[in-house]
Design a protein around this motif. Structure first.
Motif, short mmCIF file in Angstrom:
data_model
loop_
_atom_site.label_atom_id
_atom_site.label_comp_id
_atom_site.label_asym_id
_atom_site.label_seq_id
_atom_site.Cartn_x
_atom_site.Cartn_y
_atom_site.Cartn_z
N LEU A 1 98.95 -47.12 -12.83
CA LEU A 1 98.79 -48.56 -12.68
C LEU A 1 99.07 -49.28 -13.99
N THR A 2 99.63 -50.46 -13.88
CA THR A 2 99.83 -51.35 -15.02
C THR A 2 98.90 -52.55 -14.85
N PRO A 3 97.89 -52.70 -15.72
CA PRO A 3 96.97 -53.84 -15.58
C PRO A 3 97.60 -55.13 -16.09
N GLU A 4 97.04 -56.25 -15.64
CA GLU A 4 97.55 -57.56 -16.07
C GLU A 4 97.44 -57.74 -17.57
N ARG A 5 96.39 -57.20 -18.15
CA ARG A 5 96.24 -57.22 -19.61
C ARG A 5 95.80 -55.83 -20.06
N PRO A 6 96.07 -55.46 -21.30
CA PRO A 6 95.69 -54.13 -21.78
C PRO A 6 94.18 -53.88 -21.63
N LEU A 7 93.84 -52.69 -21.25
CA LEU A 7 92.45 -52.32 -21.03
C LEU A 7 92.03 -51.36 -22.13
N ARG A 8 90.96 -51.70 -22.83
CA ARG A 8 90.46 -50.81 -23.88
C ARG A 8 89.55 -49.77 -23.26
N TYR A 9 89.90 -48.50 -23.43
CA TYR A 9 89.10 -47.42 -22.86
C TYR A 9 89.26 -46.18 -23.73
N ARG A 10 88.47 -45.17 -23.45
CA ARG A 10 88.63 -43.90 -24.15
C ARG A 10 88.83 -42.79 -23.13
N ALA A 11 89.43 -41.70 -23.56
CA ALA A 11 89.68 -40.58 -22.66
C ALA A 11 88.36 -40.09 -22.07
N GLY A 12 88.38 -39.87 -20.75
CA GLY A 12 87.20 -39.37 -20.07
C GLY A 12 86.42 -40.42 -19.30
N GLN A 13 86.71 -41.72 -19.53
CA GLN A 13 86.00 -42.76 -18.80
C GLN A 13 86.51 -42.86 -17.37
N HIS A 14 85.74 -43.57 -16.53
CA HIS A 14 86.23 -43.81 -15.18
C HIS A 14 86.19 -45.30 -14.85
N LEU A 15 86.95 -45.64 -13.82
CA LEU A 15 87.21 -47.03 -13.48
C LEU A 15 87.14 -47.19 -11.97
N VAL A 16 86.54 -48.29 -11.52
CA VAL A 16 86.50 -48.57 -10.08
C VAL A 16 87.81 -49.22 -9.66
N LEU A 17 88.47 -48.63 -8.67
CA LEU A 17 89.70 -49.18 -8.11
C LEU A 17 89.40 -49.84 -6.77
N TRP A 18 90.00 -50.98 -6.53
CA TRP A 18 89.85 -51.72 -5.28
C TRP A 18 91.21 -51.79 -4.59
N SER A 19 91.25 -51.34 -3.33
CA SER A 19 92.48 -51.43 -2.56
C SER A 19 92.64 -52.84 -2.01
N ALA A 20 93.82 -53.12 -1.45
CA ALA A 20 94.06 -54.43 -0.84
C ALA A 20 93.13 -54.67 0.34
N GLU A 21 92.62 -53.57 0.93
CA GLU A 21 91.68 -53.67 2.06
C GLU A 21 90.24 -53.82 1.60
N ARG A 22 90.03 -54.03 0.29
CA ARG A 22 88.72 -54.21 -0.31
C ARG A 22 87.85 -52.95 -0.19
N VAL A 23 88.49 -51.82 -0.29
CA VAL A 23 87.78 -50.55 -0.38
C VAL A 23 87.72 -50.16 -1.85
N ALA A 24 86.52 -49.83 -2.34
CA ALA A 24 86.34 -49.50 -3.76
C ALA A 24 86.06 -48.01 -3.92
N ARG A 25 86.59 -47.45 -4.98
CA ARG A 25 86.35 -46.03 -5.26
C ARG A 25 86.46 -45.82 -6.77
N PRO A 26 85.46 -45.15 -7.40
CA PRO A 26 85.58 -44.85 -8.83
C PRO A 26 86.44 -43.59 -9.05
N TYR A 27 87.34 -43.66 -10.02
CA TYR A 27 88.18 -42.51 -10.37
C TYR A 27 88.21 -42.35 -11.89
N SER A 28 88.24 -41.11 -12.33
CA SER A 28 88.35 -40.83 -13.76
C SER A 28 89.77 -41.11 -14.24
#
Length: 313
Positions: A111-138
């Motif tokens: 994924l390419t975010p609208e603006r750069p995201l500051r993170y470190r290796a090993g973190q996880h992020l919640v992704l939202w689909s167009a159907e408004r389904v959310a899921r956390p992924y590393s």
């Protein structure tokens, strides 16, 4: 009985009711995964009233000051008005940069975010689909090196998010939710110590980023990577891992199938009491790794683990 308000709805709930359950049982859809305050999929914002929060430290102080709470950790003890996380309003826009299969069951999503995201290796992020389904992924990507955010999705079983992800194409929009730091990370102070990275399935994703972070920081101690997969075809990073092992003499790679794991664990021995172990995978695999490491003499404070929970949404 306290009154709970969400949007244009109001209803009475029993005092002490779990906020997540109270909302979902009334038809106000709030996604969740871990129910332990780790994944941050169940964010709600309190507008009036204050719930009893069992884990206030799970959110950053600035997020709490904005009224955000984790519904799974809160109980309704007084009249409370909340609004649920709206990915269109509260999420960060992102677009699919690439979507391809690394193995018969592992889908790589970039994924390419609208603006750069500051993170470190090993973190996880919640992704939202167009159907408004959310899921956390590393995150499997390496900050400062990879130009995208990379995720490895386990698609062995049906799930609302993974099913939607199968249809994604370059340019499709998604939304990003809360960025969360899990237990897994790399500390430069570890440079001289033996480092073991033990993963099952797509538990390899965060460890792939952490391994590359360790090598980027010129880790000098021995590194052992052990990946367990259902069968040989599911060692989805075998080639890039082998290339890293060929380029770094201190890196040892071991690829096992689930059937081979018990015998391999029985032979596992610590090379040093200074060893650090990072584990990631399903609850059963992490438990099996941890049990054997404890028996081998690894101190508990030298073991870091993230557990992946599977949900059909």
């Amino acid at each position: 009985m306290p009154e709970l308000h969400a949007g244009d709805r109001s209803w009475s709930v029993a005092a002490g009711s779990n906020l997540l359950d109270a909302l979902n049982s009334a038809g106000v859809a709030v996604p969740y995964s871990c129910r332990a305050g780790s994944c941050h999929a169940c964010l709600v914002r309190c507008q009036q009233g204050e719930p009893q929060d069992a884990k206030p430290e799970a959110l950053a102080a600035e997020r709490r000051a904005e009224g955000w709470r984790l519904a799974c950790q809160c109980r309704v003890v007084e009249d409370l008005s909340v609004e649920v996380f709206d990915p269109l309003r509260d999420g960060l826009p992102a677009w699919v940069a690439g979507c391809d299969w690394l193995s018969p069951s592992v889908l790589r999503l970039r994924l390419t975010p609208e603006r750069p995201l500051r993170y470190r290796a090993g973190q996880h992020l919640v992704l939202w689909s167009a159907e408004r389904v959310a899921r956390p992924y590393s995150l499997a990507s390496l900050p400062g090196e990879d130009p995208w955010l990379e995720f490895h999705l386990d698609c062995r079983h049906p799930g609302a998010f993974s099913d939607a992800a199968r249809q994604l194409q370059a340019g499709d929009p998604l939304r990003l939710g809360e960025l969360r730091g899990g237990a897994l990370h790399y500390d430069p102070d570890w440079q001289q110590r033996p480092l073991w990275l033990l993963a099952a399935g797509t538990g390899l994703a965060p460890l792939w980023g952490i391994l590359r972070e360790a090598l980027r920081q010129e880790h000098r101690g021995p590194i052992r990577v052990l990946h367990v997969a259902a069968d040989a075809d599911e060692h989805y990073l075998a080639a890039p891992l082998a290339a890293l092992a060929a380029a770094h003499p201190n890196l040892e790679l071991e690829l096992l199938t689930a059937a081979e794991l018990p015998a391999a664990l029985a032979q596992l021995r610590l090379v040093s009491r200074q060893t650090l172990a990072l584990l990631c995978g399903s609850p059963s695999s992490v438990e099996a790794f941890a049990r054997r490491l404890y028996l081998a003499g690894l101190p508990r404070n030298q073991l870091l683990a993230d557990v992946f929970l599977t949900r059909a949404y």
